[in-house]
Write a protein that holds these residues in place. Structure first.
Motif, mmCIF file in Angstrom:
data_model
loop_
_atom_site.group_PDB
_atom_site.id
_atom_site.type_symbol
_atom_site.label_atom_id
_atom_site.label_comp_id
_atom_site.label_asym_id
_atom_site.label_seq_id
_atom_site.Cartn_x
_atom_site.Cartn_y
_atom_site.Cartn_z
ATOM 1 N N ARG A 1 0.844 -1.214 0.000
ATOM 2 C CA ARG A 1 0.000 0.000 0.000
ATOM 3 C C ARG A 1 0.869 1.249 0.000
ATOM 4 N NH1 ARG A 1 -2.252 3.689 3.127
ATOM 5 N NH2 ARG A 1 -1.070 3.135 4.985
ATOM 6 N N LEU A 2 1.986 1.204 0.761
ATOM 7 C CA LEU A 2 2.861 2.376 0.856
ATOM 8 C C LEU A 2 3.674 2.582 -0.427
ATOM 9 C CD1 LEU A 2 4.341 1.806 4.450
ATOM 10 C CD2 LEU A 2 2.884 3.729 3.749
ATOM 11 N N GLY A 3 3.796 1.527 -1.247
ATOM 12 C CA GLY A 3 4.694 1.618 -2.407
ATOM 13 C C GLY A 3 6.135 1.543 -1.935
ATOM 14 N N ALA A 4 6.361 0.748 -0.860
ATOM 15 C CA ALA A 4 7.696 0.692 -0.253
ATOM 16 C C ALA A 4 8.585 -0.294 -1.020
ATOM 17 C CB ALA A 4 7.574 0.217 1.199
ATOM 18 N N GLY B 1 15.134 0.256 3.609
ATOM 19 C CA GLY B 1 13.903 0.452 2.833
ATOM 20 C C GLY B 1 13.672 1.912 2.509
ATOM 21 N N PHE B 2 12.884 2.151 1.446
ATOM 22 C CA PHE B 2 12.501 3.544 1.149
ATOM 23 C C PHE B 2 11.098 3.578 0.570
ATOM 24 C CE2 PHE B 2 12.433 4.427 -3.441
ATOM 25 C CZ PHE B 2 13.027 3.284 -3.965
ATOM 26 N N VAL B 3 10.449 4.715 0.788
ATOM 27 C CA VAL B 3 9.127 4.987 0.210
ATOM 28 C C VAL B 3 9.231 6.330 -0.511
ATOM 29 C CG1 VAL B 3 6.692 5.458 0.687
ATOM 30 C CG2 VAL B 3 7.940 3.792 2.095
ATOM 31 N N ALA C 1 14.464 3.911 5.866
ATOM 32 C CA ALA C 1 14.528 3.214 7.169
ATOM 33 C C ALA C 1 15.617 2.150 7.095
ATOM 34 C CB ALA C 1 13.190 2.549 7.468
ATOM 35 N N THR C 2 16.144 1.789 8.286
ATOM 36 C CA THR C 2 17.169 0.754 8.343
ATOM 37 C C THR C 2 17.032 -0.026 9.638
ATOM 38 O OG1 THR C 2 19.546 0.325 8.438
ATOM 39 C CG2 THR C 2 18.787 2.376 9.441
ATOM 40 N N LEU D 1 20.189 5.439 -3.905
ATOM 41 C CA LEU D 1 18.898 6.073 -4.216
ATOM 42 C C LEU D 1 19.123 7.314 -5.082
ATOM 43 C CD1 LEU D 1 16.856 5.857 -0.874
ATOM 44 C CD2 LEU D 1 16.608 4.500 -2.957
ATOM 45 N N GLY D 2 20.227 8.019 -4.801
ATOM 46 C CA GLY D 2 20.537 9.222 -5.593
ATOM 47 C C GLY D 2 20.690 8.858 -7.055
#
Lengths: 153, 194, 176, 149
Positions: free
Chosen positions: D45-48, D59-61, D73-74, D89-90
């Motif tokens: 649901r979050l698209g995580a 993790g990232f959203v 988050a870690t 992520l960059g």
């Protein structure tokens, strides 16, 4: 201000020219003519609760979390009812605490939309955090604040 | 009294719980719908509960000291807004007698300190004295429903009561007091001996 | 066993009682159903009727609820929910009339519902649960002479307070 | 940063459950109060997006209102691992700023302080755990703030 349950006939209250997801969903000036209005889906499951103040707007509790007793609040106010915004936000906080018996109600406030400063304070909300470049608005990322009210019991 | 912990019920636990649902003592005490329900229906119901019904029903596996399954607990009639739910549970036959009270206390502690429940509804059929004597059952119960159900050949009367926050506090105080008394007696005996 | 054998009521409903009829709630009935729930004390399977949204009302009504009509005018809702195994013949009744309905109507509606149920099915236990906050519901249940089996304390919140549910029931003599 | 193993929601849920207590509040999910199916549903649901690197989970959203920003988050206390993840992520998400919601008193606070985040606020009593409400601190960093690893 009386809040009542959502009916299909209230659908047109759920869209307007406010910044989507905003705690204080007030209609914004100079909304581009071709830009879609912000719309909120009608309530359809337990993850959100939506009530209506007829003729004025809606209050919506999303990401309702019953273990943490919290919800993120959004309101949407009709252009003709902007002067009732304070009543609506206060009714929203009271309903969250009293009827939903939540302990915490919070939401996004975007300073770039110039919301009247006293509205949140009078409803018992306080600013808790600021997140730079958290929302794209009018051509650029701008900061967003998190405001919240916590029930003292 | 041994130590009981709770974990979420998983697909691998379904077989053990199905066995419990079919066990006559359990059926007499709780419900005997399992007798007339085919295996695959029981399997499908429990799978659906795990996958989709978190909002209305949750099942937990009760584990003994070295993590073996000693029974199951489940909550129904969940009113999240009112922070109340009904707690039912069943201990596997070979662990009966030893784990009942500890299992209930572990379940109640979890419901209050993690799921943030405040009022827990208990239901017991009046002849079921697995956990409490008939007298203490009668004392605790606030609602008495005759002809509530017909299980394993008999009409059953159901007894209901609720454990609220202050009941829990009183309960904890009693337990703490018993520990203090016990410690006191041990100390006294130790002093005599030395 | 403290059962009172229910005498079949007179064939013509008591004077003052309307001509009752009922049907499953169709889409065209929903304006009336939604109007019921806009009344703050229309406690039909919920303690907060007037703030429920349409999808939730449709879920509360579900498939087992019937629209009650008095002289062909929508007057309320009722549902009979089976409890435990079928062989237990134990039902819970949810009955609610709109605020404007006179108190006497609750009695005759209850009698007609029971007559219809026992026409085709064995009934051993009929239970009714009423919130402590529901003055009208309590008055109805007590006026019927149902056995009051006790109160399950503090299980529901209404208007920011905690209330219990009062359990009522009527037991029928075992006939089979 | 090639040895980041991407986990789909069910695998992520199982991995979070296997993390000794490090996972409570990870991107807002909680293995103690949610079973694996509920966690997988929430992550979807979050698209995580959740990754594994050795024992650690990251993790990232993406922020749908401003996609150049992500909430991260870690489960690891190692700031260098987080810095590597943010660099990843960059380059793959073109992220230019990061937000972390960190339960007060959790190990992750030192992680985010250690790699250039600063605290921009506190959400009062945002979570309920082991019988108490706890605050959640809001941490923020732009790509420029990150320490050169």
């Amino acid at each position: 201000m009386m809040l009542r349950g959502y009916r299909a006939g209230d659908l047109e209250l759920l869209s307007g020219t406010w910044l989507s997801g905003e705690l204080l969903g007030l209609p914004l000036p100079n909304w581009p003519v071709l830009a879609e209005p912000a719309t909120v889906g009608p309530p359809s499951d337990e993850t959100s609760e939506l009530c209506v103040a007829p003729g004025t707007g809606f209050v919506r509790y999303c990401d309702v979390d019953w273990v943490h007793r919290r919800a993120r609040l959004e309101i949407g106010v009709r252009r003709e009812a902007v002067d009732s915004a304070e009543l609506l936000i206060s009714a929203a906080v009271a309903y969250g605490f009293r009827t939903l018996s939540l302990r915490r109600v919070y939401g996004w406030v975007t300073p770039a939309t110039h919301p009247p400063p006293y509205l949140c304070e009078r409803a018992g909300l306080q600013r808790e955090a600021t997140i730079p470049s958290a929302v794209w608005f009018d051509g650029r990322p701008v900061p967003r604040e998190i405001w919240a009210a916590v029930r003292r019991d | 009294m041994s130590f009981v912990t709770l974990r979420h019920f998983t697909l691998d636990d379904i077989a053990a719980r199905t066995g419990l649902l079919r066990e006559t003592r359990f059926q007499a005490n709780l419900t005997d719908f399992a007798v007339s329900t085919a295996d695959d229906a029981l399997l499908a119901n429990q799978r659906r509960t795990i996958a989709e019904e978190h909002h209305v029903k949750q099942i937990f596996t009760l584990c003994g000291p070295n993590d073996e399954t000693v029974g199951f607990a489940w909550i129904t009639t969940i009113d999240w807004r009112s922070q109340s739910c009904e707690l039912s549970f069943g201990v596997l036959p070979k662990f009966r007698g030893g784990f009942g009270i500890t299992a209930v206390r572990a379940a109640l502690h979890y419901l209050r300190s993690e799921l943030n429940m405040q009022v827990i509804i208990n239901q017991v059929l009046d002849h079921n004295t697995m956990l409490q004597s008939a007298e203490s059952l009668a004392a605790a119960s606030r609602v008495r429903c005759e002809f509530d159900s017909y299980t394993v050949g008999q009409w059953r009367t159901a007894m209901f009561w609720t454990d609220t926050e202050d009941d829990a506090r009183i309960q904890d105080l009693k337990v703490a007091q018993r520990r203090r008394d016990l410690a006191e007696r041990i100390r006294a005996k130790a002093n005599q001996a030395s | 066993m403290t059962s009172t054998v229910l005498r079949a009521p007179a064939s013509r409903p008591a004077t003052g009682a309307p001509a009752w009829s009922a049907r499953a709630c169709s889409d065209s009935d929903y304006d009336d159903v939604l109007a019921f729930f806009s009344e703050p004390d229309f406690f039909f399977r919920t303690a907060e009727p007037d703030t429920r949204s349409e999808w939730e009302i449709r879920k509360l009504v579900g498939a087992d609820t019937r629209l009650l009509l008095a002289d062909d005018e929508p007057a309320g809702l009722y549902a009979l929910e089976g409890f435990g195994g079928e062989h237990g013949c134990h039902y819970q009744l949810h009955l609610r009339l709109r605020a404007a309905a006179p108190n006497a109507w609750w009695h005759s509606a209850f009698e007609e519902i029971v007559r219809a149920l026992t026409w085709k099915k064995e009934l051993v236990r009929l239970a009714v649960q009423v919130g402590e906050f529901d003055g009208r519901g309590l008055a109805f249940a007590r006026s019927l002479g149902l056995t009051e089996e006790g109160t399950l304390a503090s299980v529901v919140r209404h208007g920011g307070q905690r209330y219990g549910y009062v359990f009522f029931a009527r037991i029928w003599a075992l006939t089979s | 940063m090639t040895d980041l193993e991407r986990l789909d929601p069910p695998a992520a849920a199982a991995a979070l459950r296997a993390t000794p207590d490090g996972a409570r509040g990870f991107l807002g999910v909680d293995p103690v109060t949610q079973n694996d199916m509920a966690i997988a549903g929430e992550l979807t649901r979050l698209g995580a997006h959740v990754f594994r690197r050795g024992q650690a989970l990251l993790g990232f959203v993406p922020n749908s209102e401003q996609p150049r920003q992500a909430t991260v988050a870690t489960t690891s206390a190692d700031p260098d691992l987080m810095t590597e993840f943010l660099t990843f992520l960059g380059s793959y998400q073109r992220c230019t700023s990061y937000v972390a919601m960190v339960p007060s008193g959790s190990a992750a606070e030192s992680t985010f302080n250690g790699c250039g985040f600063h605290r921009t606020g506190t959400l009062r009593g945002h979570r309920y755990q082991t019988g108490q409400y706890q605050d959640v601190h809001v941490y923020f960093a732009t790509v420029g703030d990150l320490c050169r690893s």
